[in-house]
Scaffold this active site. Structure first.
Site, PDB file in Angstrom:
ATOM      1  N   GLY A 303       0.948  -1.248   0.111  1.00 32.15           N
ATOM      2  CA  GLY A 303       0.131  -0.093  -0.196  1.00 32.15           C
ATOM      3  C   GLY A 303       0.889   1.161  -0.196  1.00 32.15           C
ATOM      4  O   GLY A 303       1.908   1.170  -0.692  1.00 32.15           O
ATOM      5  N   SER A 304       0.402   2.312   0.506  1.00 27.35           N
ATOM      6  CA  SER A 304       0.942   3.640   0.516  1.00 27.35           C
ATOM      7  C   SER A 304       2.304   3.713   1.200  1.00 27.35           C
ATOM      8  O   SER A 304       2.930   4.724   1.176  1.00 27.35           O
ATOM      9  CB  SER A 304      -0.086   4.643   1.131  1.00 27.35           C
ATOM     10  OG  SER A 304      -1.394   4.991   0.451  1.00 27.35           O
ATOM     11  N   THR A 305       2.718   2.589   1.948  1.00 28.55           N
ATOM     12  CA  THR A 305       4.080   2.800   2.460  1.00 28.55           C
ATOM     13  C   THR A 305       5.253   2.879   1.377  1.00 28.55           C
ATOM     14  O   THR A 305       6.201   3.500   1.563  1.00 28.55           O
ATOM     15  CB  THR A 305       4.615   1.546   3.440  1.00 28.55           C
ATOM     16  OG1 THR A 305       4.116   0.416   2.678  1.00 28.55           O
ATOM     17  CG2 THR A 305       3.518   1.466   4.601  1.00 28.55           C
ATOM     18  N   PHE A 306       4.724   2.059   0.265  1.00 28.40           N
ATOM     19  CA  PHE A 306       5.557   2.435  -1.045  1.00 28.40           C
ATOM     20  C   PHE A 306       5.593   3.955  -1.419  1.00 28.40           C
ATOM     21  O   PHE A 306       6.800   4.007  -2.454  1.00 28.40           O
ATOM     22  CB  PHE A 306       4.819   1.471  -2.156  1.00 28.40           C
ATOM     23  CG  PHE A 306       5.874   0.232  -2.484  1.00 28.40           C
ATOM     24  CD1 PHE A 306       6.047  -0.050  -3.559  1.00 28.40           C
ATOM     25  CD2 PHE A 306       6.074  -0.687  -1.328  1.00 28.40           C
ATOM     26  CE1 PHE A 306       6.841  -1.430  -3.944  1.00 28.40           C
ATOM     27  CE2 PHE A 306       6.710  -1.656  -1.419  1.00 28.40           C
ATOM     28  CZ  PHE A 306       7.388  -2.143  -2.912  1.00 28.40           C
ATOM     29  N   LYS A 307       4.679   4.483  -1.083  1.00 33.03           N
ATOM     30  CA  LYS A 307       5.014   6.146  -1.495  1.00 33.03           C
ATOM     31  C   LYS A 307       6.135   6.823  -0.972  1.00 33.03           C
ATOM     32  O   LYS A 307       6.656   7.440  -1.661  1.00 33.03           O
ATOM     33  CB  LYS A 307       3.584   7.079  -1.144  1.00 33.03           C
ATOM     34  CG  LYS A 307       2.572   6.626  -1.837  1.00 33.03           C
ATOM     35  CD  LYS A 307       1.217   7.076  -1.404  1.00 33.03           C
ATOM     36  CE  LYS A 307       0.016   6.789  -2.262  1.00 33.03           C
ATOM     37  NZ  LYS A 307      -1.237   7.237  -1.608  1.00 33.03           N
TER      38      LYS A 307
END
Length: 580
Positions: A303-307
């Site tokens: 999820g958004s941890t990849f941002k």
């Protein structure tokens, strides 16, 4: 003269006639001959006795030598005696606390060819071992083989009670049993052994793979005290971490949870756990669901941890700075898909705002600016697309598209389309915080100098500085606020990913994660938590901000003092709390 008198006269004449020519001194010679004959007979008898005893002792000695040089009897159901007693080294935490050790025990065996009454033997054994398989034991006792295991690793009480039964053909063999004082506390890290004391998972298996199994196979570890193996795990922090995620899984009604605490400068894993888990003293009770180490052997869309990595990539490329802005007013439509923001601001956002509001649109535009090939190369450089290298045997290979297209790059930018392990995500996150050094994780003690020598520079120091400021900003003004701990500056990035069910993304099932670092001005530790398919969260928030972030808060608040991180209060950290 009578007949008898005549006979006596004849005998008397014959006697004097036989000895008439002898001298008086020769009368003792017949007696001397008798003594010689008796002496010779006695010596012969002694010689015979000595020879007999010598022959007997030679035969006994010869048989002993034969038995000593003979190979042990080998059958399918039993190994060599020295293998059964083979020692394993103790496993200790970084402070010397015992995580695994050997204890002496015995196992029950039978010699079926000596069993008089198999029915009676089974009936008697069942009084002490009520859960035995009666049919199986009976078949073993009736097999007429020379050896059969009946029950491995008995308790002293069971051994005593079976001895009291006095069953012929039943015996005990000494063995060693692995004991884990902490139970399930560090189950997935320490691992477990099988009934023959051979490592099956975790660091137990790693130790065997380093040569212990080979040494045991040739009997070189028999009953010998081996040097203990010290891990990087801190049992105190490990206990806190596991307690937090187990409580979180129950409280937020999830199917699984996990967490890791890692030193950003050495790559040492200080604590790591995944629940459901198992008790290594009785691993079979954990079933398959508890055996899976989801931290290193499970892959998920993070999820958004990849941002965090997409933003770092854009900054490190030199094509984007923190002062740049991107238009996030309109959704992105590509390949039949529509990319939109979960909590859209419908305006132009700066890079810090894209990170703070977790804008899919803004993040996708940064990835598009860098390019597909550079995007794939960057994630590979960060170790997110290749199999992680560490001592733990249970490590899964990440998955990625066979061919990267623009739609893949866009969705991967915000954490969909690539599955990787939570531990890999934490390792890559440490590189964003420690100045740009990618350090392979280790479960063994490692100095900072050793880590530096083995590290790889993956991003610029200026990029790392920028990412620390973004983590700090999001921790105080964004979705990471639920992870704040007074006195310990915590920064991080939440990630809420829709789970794939039957090939489609589900709108009501999430995989939530929070990637954090503290103290954020000079990060010492990375903390990552995840929770799989939670049905609730704090204040009714089902996203990562309501469950994954609070778990980070609880872990840091309880473990930071144990890790030697001093709290700071006030704007410059000089103020003190005063109790009145």
């Amino acid at each position: 003269m009578s007949f008898l008198s005549r006979i006596m006269v004849v005998k008397s004449k014959a006697h004097f006639s036989a000895g008439g020519n002898n001298h008086p001194g020769d009368l003792g010679m017949p007696f001397e001959g008798t003594r010689k004959r008796s002496s010779n007979q006695a010596k012969s008898r002694v010689a015979i006795v000595i020879a007999s005893f010598t022959a007997v002792y030679c035969i006994i000695g010869g048989r002993l030598v034969q038995y000593g040089m003979a190979q042990p009897e080998t059958v399918s159901s039993i190994g060599r005696a020295d293998n059964l007693m083979a020692s394993r080294p103790d496993i200790l935490d970084r402070n010397g606390e015992i995580l695994a050790t050997d204890i002496r025990t015995v196992s029950l065996y039978a010699e079926p060819h000596k069993i008089v009454d198999a029915d009676e033997a089974v009936e008697q054994l069942s009084t002490v071992l009520p859960n035995i398989n009666v049919t199986e034991i009976y078949n073993k006792l009736k097999s007429q083989s020379r050896f059969q295991w009946l029950r491995r690793q008995l308790t002293p009480k069971q051994q005593s009670e079976i001895l009291a039964l006095g069953i012929p053909g039943i015996g005990f063999r000494p063995e060693k049993r692995r004991f884990y004082p902490g139970g399930a506390t560090a189950a997935h890290v320490v691992g477990y052994v099988n009934v023959d004391n051979r490592g099956i998972a975790g660091m137990e298996r790693y130790i065997d793979n380093q040569g212990l199994a080979d040494l045991a196979a040739i009997g070189m570890t028999s009953d010998a005290k081996l040097e203990p193996v010290k891990l990087s795990i801190d049992l105190r922090v490990q206990n806190i971490l596991r307690d937090t995620i187990a409580h979180g899984m129950t409280e937020f009604q999830a199917i699984a949870a996990g967490a890791v605490v890692m030193n950003v400068h050495t790559g040492e894993i200080v604590a790591m756990a995944s629940v459901p888990d198992f008790d290594p003293n009785n691993p079979s009770a954990g079933a398959e669901d508890g055996w899976l180490n989801r931290m290193s052997n499970g892959t998920f869309e993070m999820g958004s941890t990849f941002k965090s990595f997409t933003t770092a990539m854009a900054l490190d490329s030199g094509k984007v700075t923190l002062r740049d802005s991107f238009d996030a007013r309109f959704p992105i439509r590509i390949g039949g898909f529509t990319i939109k923001d979960f909590h859209g601001k419908n305006r132009v956002l700066t890079v810090p705002e894209i990170f703070q509001y977790s804008s899919n649109i803004g993040t996708a535009k940064m990835a598009d600016l860098v390019g597909i090939d550079a995007h794939k190369e960057f994630l590979t450089r960060m170790g997110l697309l290749t199999k992680m290298q560490t001592e733990l045997p249970e490590v899964k290979m990440p998955s990625q598209p066979r061919e990267w297209k623009k739609i893949n790059s866009i969705t991967i930018s915000f954490g969909h389309g690539v599955s990787t392990t939570p531990l890999q995500t934490a390792v890559a996150g440490a590189a964003l915080m420690n100045g740009g050094k990618l350090i392979e994780p280790t479960f063994l003690p490692r100095t900072e100098a050793e880590a530096d020598a083995a590290s790889t520079k993956v991003i610029k120091k200026t990029t790392s500085d920028d990412m620390r400021s973004l983590f700090k900003w999001n921790g105080t003004h964004g979705s990471g606020r639920n992870a704040l701990v007074p006195g310990f500056d915590v920064g991080g990035k939440t990630g809420t990913a829709d789970k794939v069910v039957n090939g489609r993304y589900s709108s009501d099932l999430n995989f939530n994660a929070f990637l954090a670092a503290f103290p954020i001005d000079n990060p010492q530790y990375i903390v990552l938590t995840f929770i799989d398919a939670p049905k609730s969260g704090e204040r009714g928030i089902r996203t990562a901000a309501g469950n994954a972030a609070p778990m980070v808060r609880d872990i840091i608040s309880r473990s930071a003092p144990l890790l030697g991180v001093e709290p700071k209060f006030g704007d410059v950290g000089s103020a003190l709390l005063v109790s009145y």
